[in-house]
Design a protein around this motif. Structure first.
Motif, PDB file in Angstrom:
ATOM      1  N   LEU A  69       0.830  -1.212   0.000  1.00 53.67           N
ATOM      2  CA  LEU A  69       0.000   0.000   0.000  1.00 53.67           C
ATOM      3  C   LEU A  69       0.860   1.258   0.000  1.00 53.67           C
ATOM      4  N   ALA A  70       1.979   1.224   0.709  1.00 47.34           N
ATOM      5  CA  ALA A  70       2.827   2.410   0.843  1.00 47.34           C
ATOM      6  C   ALA A  70       3.679   2.676  -0.385  1.00 47.34           C
ATOM      7  N   SER A  71       3.711   1.733  -1.315  1.00 46.06           N
ATOM      8  CA  SER A  71       4.584   1.893  -2.488  1.00 46.06           C
ATOM      9  C   SER A  71       4.171   3.064  -3.366  1.00 46.06           C
ATOM     10  N   THR A  72       2.939   3.546  -3.211  1.00 42.60           N
ATOM     11  CA  THR A  72       2.475   4.683  -4.005  1.00 42.60           C
ATOM     12  C   THR A  72       2.768   6.018  -3.342  1.00 42.60           C
ATOM     13  N   GLY A  73       3.302   6.002  -2.117  1.00 44.70           N
ATOM     14  CA  GLY A  73       3.564   7.238  -1.391  1.00 44.70           C
ATOM     15  C   GLY A  73       2.512   7.565  -0.357  1.00 44.70           C
ATOM     16  N   ALA A  74       1.492   6.692  -0.217  1.00 41.93           N
ATOM     17  CA  ALA A  74       0.511   6.880   0.849  1.00 41.93           C
ATOM     18  C   ALA A  74       1.173   6.598   2.196  1.00 41.93           C
ATOM     19  N   HIS A  75       0.682   7.260   3.241  1.00 38.78           N
ATOM     20  CA  HIS A  75       1.150   6.989   4.599  1.00 38.78           C
ATOM     21  C   HIS A  75       0.273   5.888   5.180  1.00 38.78           C
ATOM     22  N   VAL A  76       0.883   4.794   5.579  1.00 33.77           N
ATOM     23  CA  VAL A  76       0.143   3.630   6.046  1.00 33.77           C
ATOM     24  C   VAL A  76       0.403   3.404   7.529  1.00 33.77           C
ATOM     25  N   VAL A  77      -0.672   3.336   8.300  1.00 27.38           N
ATOM     26  CA  VAL A  77      -0.586   2.941   9.699  1.00 27.38           C
ATOM     27  C   VAL A  77      -0.857   1.436   9.750  1.00 27.38           C
ATOM     28  N   ALA A  78       0.169   0.674  10.104  1.00 29.38           N
ATOM     29  CA  ALA A  78       0.062  -0.784  10.174  1.00 29.38           C
ATOM     30  C   ALA A  78      -0.281  -1.163  11.608  1.00 29.38           C
ATOM     31  N   ALA A  79      -1.531  -1.543  11.836  1.00 28.98           N
ATOM     32  CA  ALA A  79      -2.005  -1.851  13.185  1.00 28.98           C
ATOM     33  C   ALA A  79      -2.163  -3.354  13.355  1.00 28.98           C
ATOM     34  N   ASP A  80      -1.717  -3.861  14.482  1.00 30.22           N
ATOM     35  CA  ASP A  80      -1.884  -5.287  14.773  1.00 30.22           C
ATOM     36  C   ASP A  80      -1.971  -5.477  16.279  1.00 30.22           C
ATOM     37  N   PHE A  81      -2.723  -6.502  16.680  1.00 29.05           N
ATOM     38  CA  PHE A  81      -2.940  -6.796  18.087  1.00 29.05           C
ATOM     39  C   PHE A  81      -1.760  -7.538  18.707  1.00 29.05           C
ATOM     40  N   SER A  82      -0.971  -8.218  17.853  1.00 30.85           N
ATOM     41  CA  SER A  82       0.110  -9.074  18.332  1.00 30.85           C
ATOM     42  C   SER A  82       1.429  -8.300  18.433  1.00 30.85           C
ATOM     43  N   PRO A  83       2.003  -8.176  19.644  1.00 31.73           N
ATOM     44  CA  PRO A  83       3.299  -7.497  19.750  1.00 31.73           C
ATOM     45  C   PRO A  83       4.407  -8.230  19.009  1.00 31.73           C
ATOM     46  N   GLY A  84       4.289  -9.564  18.903  1.00 29.17           N
ATOM     47  CA  GLY A  84       5.292 -10.312  18.148  1.00 29.17           C
ATOM     48  C   GLY A  84       5.273  -9.967  16.676  1.00 29.17           C
ATOM     49  N   MET A  85       4.085  -9.844  16.110  1.00 34.21           N
ATOM     50  CA  MET A  85       3.963  -9.438  14.711  1.00 34.21           C
ATOM     51  C   MET A  85       4.521  -8.027  14.508  1.00 34.21           C
ATOM     52  N   ILE A  86       4.194  -7.116  15.416  1.00 30.62           N
ATOM     53  CA  ILE A  86       4.680  -5.742  15.315  1.00 30.62           C
ATOM     54  C   ILE A  86       6.209  -5.706  15.350  1.00 30.62           C
ATOM     55  N   GLU A  87       6.796  -6.486  16.239  1.00 30.43           N
ATOM     56  CA  GLU A  87       8.258  -6.517  16.357  1.00 30.43           C
ATOM     57  C   GLU A  87       8.901  -6.975  15.059  1.00 30.43           C
ATOM     58  N   VAL A  88       8.397  -8.064  14.488  1.00 31.24           N
ATOM     59  CA  VAL A  88       8.945  -8.571  13.235  1.00 31.24           C
ATOM     60  C   VAL A  88       8.699  -7.562  12.106  1.00 31.24           C
ATOM     61  N   GLY A  89       7.509  -6.974  12.078  1.00 33.48           N
ATOM     62  CA  GLY A  89       7.172  -6.012  11.035  1.00 33.48           C
ATOM     63  C   GLY A  89       8.060  -4.794  11.063  1.00 33.48           C
ATOM     64  N   ARG A  90       8.292  -4.247  12.240  1.00 28.84           N
ATOM     65  CA  ARG A  90       9.152  -3.064  12.342  1.00 28.84           C
ATOM     66  C   ARG A  90      10.565  -3.354  11.833  1.00 28.84           C
ATOM     67  N   ALA A  91      11.073  -4.556  12.130  1.00 25.11           N
ATOM     68  CA  ALA A  91      12.414  -4.919  11.671  1.00 25.11           C
ATOM     69  C   ALA A  91      12.446  -5.082  10.152  1.00 25.11           C
ATOM     70  N   ARG A  92      11.426  -5.738   9.593  1.00 26.08           N
ATOM     71  CA  ARG A  92      11.433  -6.013   8.156  1.00 26.08           C
ATOM     72  C   ARG A  92      11.152  -4.777   7.320  1.00 26.08           C
ATOM     73  N   GLN A  93      10.358  -3.853   7.850  1.00 25.48           N
ATOM     74  CA  GLN A  93       9.959  -2.675   7.068  1.00 25.48           C
ATOM     75  C   GLN A  93      10.688  -1.407   7.503  1.00 25.48           C
ATOM     76  N   ALA A  94      11.776  -1.562   8.252  1.00 29.78           N
ATOM     77  CA  ALA A  94      12.472  -0.396   8.804  1.00 29.78           C
ATOM     78  C   ALA A  94      12.982   0.550   7.722  1.00 29.78           C
ATOM     79  N   HIS A  95      13.228   0.033   6.533  1.00 28.08           N
ATOM     80  CA  HIS A  95      13.768   0.860   5.454  1.00 28.08           C
ATOM     81  C   HIS A  95      12.695   1.656   4.724  1.00 28.08           C
ATOM     82  N   ARG A  96      11.431   1.439   5.078  1.00 28.48           N
ATOM     83  CA  ARG A  96      10.335   2.127   4.377  1.00 28.48           C
ATOM     84  C   ARG A  96       9.893   3.345   5.179  1.00 28.48           C
ATOM     85  N   ALA A  97       9.799   4.476   4.487  1.00 28.81           N
ATOM     86  CA  ALA A  97       9.535   5.745   5.167  1.00 28.81           C
ATOM     87  C   ALA A  97       8.064   5.986   5.443  1.00 28.81           C
ATOM     88  N   HIS A  98       7.171   5.284   4.770  1.00 33.64           N
ATOM     89  CA  HIS A  98       5.751   5.635   4.832  1.00 33.64           C
ATOM     90  C   HIS A  98       4.906   4.644   5.626  1.00 33.64           C
TER      91      HIS A  98
END
Length: 253
Positions: A69-98
């Protein structure tokens, strides 16, 4: 290993997804026989994100859908209930600004009314204890004139596809999950939750009940998955009519 049941107690669901987070995307690609990326492309096209828009991606997991979704330049809020998913997501998407990761409960979103141009959820609504309450929250945070896109497992309308998919779930999927998943019991719940989930028309009625209008769906992969869309009425429009019929569109792959 933790697994949820169909009562979908939040702490069980969260713990279950914490345990599968590291191998979640790989497992999904295997179990979908490579269809997961195609479903993600279809969902992104349905959302139609534009530069400068704010998009809420609920049950975003590791952020794979958010990145699309963010590849077009939209600002995306990635919400999830699982802290484990959030932790992995932040590490994998750290290079993405949006992409901004937020731990959040779909039934009690920590956002103001009328915040997002679009709200989307992929393969997460059926894991919520009260989907109608979650849809009401999605409606609340959607801007007037904004849109909702739900990508979720559904019911293949054709008997042959329905039978074949049932055999796949019963016999092939358990073998594969034991080979590739970090918690194969969690995927037993996956099959149970898919079987218990309503069909396309019933989900469309739920979305309408939350207040969205012009609700329609498109089947993907013979209806194994369905994309539902709806729009929040602009303030100048009449309130959403509960009896407004939903519509289906052409089947897609």
């Amino acid at each position: 290993m933790t697994r949820a049941d169909l009562e979908k107690q939040p702490e069980q669901v969260s713990a279950m997804f914490d345990q599968v987070a590291a191998r979640y995307d790989f497992t999904n690609n295997v179990l979908s026989v490579g269809n997961a990326p195609l479903w993600r492309v279809a969902t992104t096209r349905a959302v139609a994100p534009k530069m400068g828009e704010r998009i809420l991606d609920v049950a975003a997991g590791t952020g794979t859908s958010s990145a699309s979704l963010a590849s077009t330049g939209a600002h995306v809020v990635a919400a999830d209930f699982s802290p484990g998913m959030i932790e992995v997501g932040r590490a994998r998407q750290a290079h993405r600004a949006h992409i901004e990761f937020v731990q959040a409960d779909a039934m009690a979103l920590p956002f103001d009314d009328d915040t997002f141009d679009a709200v989307t959820i992929s393969f997460g609504l059926r894991n919520v204890a009260d989907p109608a309450r979650a849809l009401a929250e999605f409606f609340r945070v959607t801007k007037p004139g904004g849109r909702l896109v739900v990508c979720e497992f559904s019911k293949p309308p054709h008997p042959l596809i329905r039978t074949g998919y049932g055999l796949w779930q019963r016999y092939a999927m358990p073998v594969l999950t034991r080979l590739v998943s970090s918690n194969d019991q969690a995927y037993d719940y996956l099959n149970e939750s898919i079987d218990a989930w309503p069909d396309q028309a019933a989900l469309a009625r739920m979305i309408q009940g939350a207040g969205y209008r012009r609700v329609a769906w498109r089947n993907l992969t013979g209806g194994i998955v369905a994309l539902h869309r709806g729009w929040k009425p602009a303030k100048a429009e009449e309130p959403a009519a509960g009896g407004e019929p939903a519509a289906s569109t052409a089947d897609g792959s």
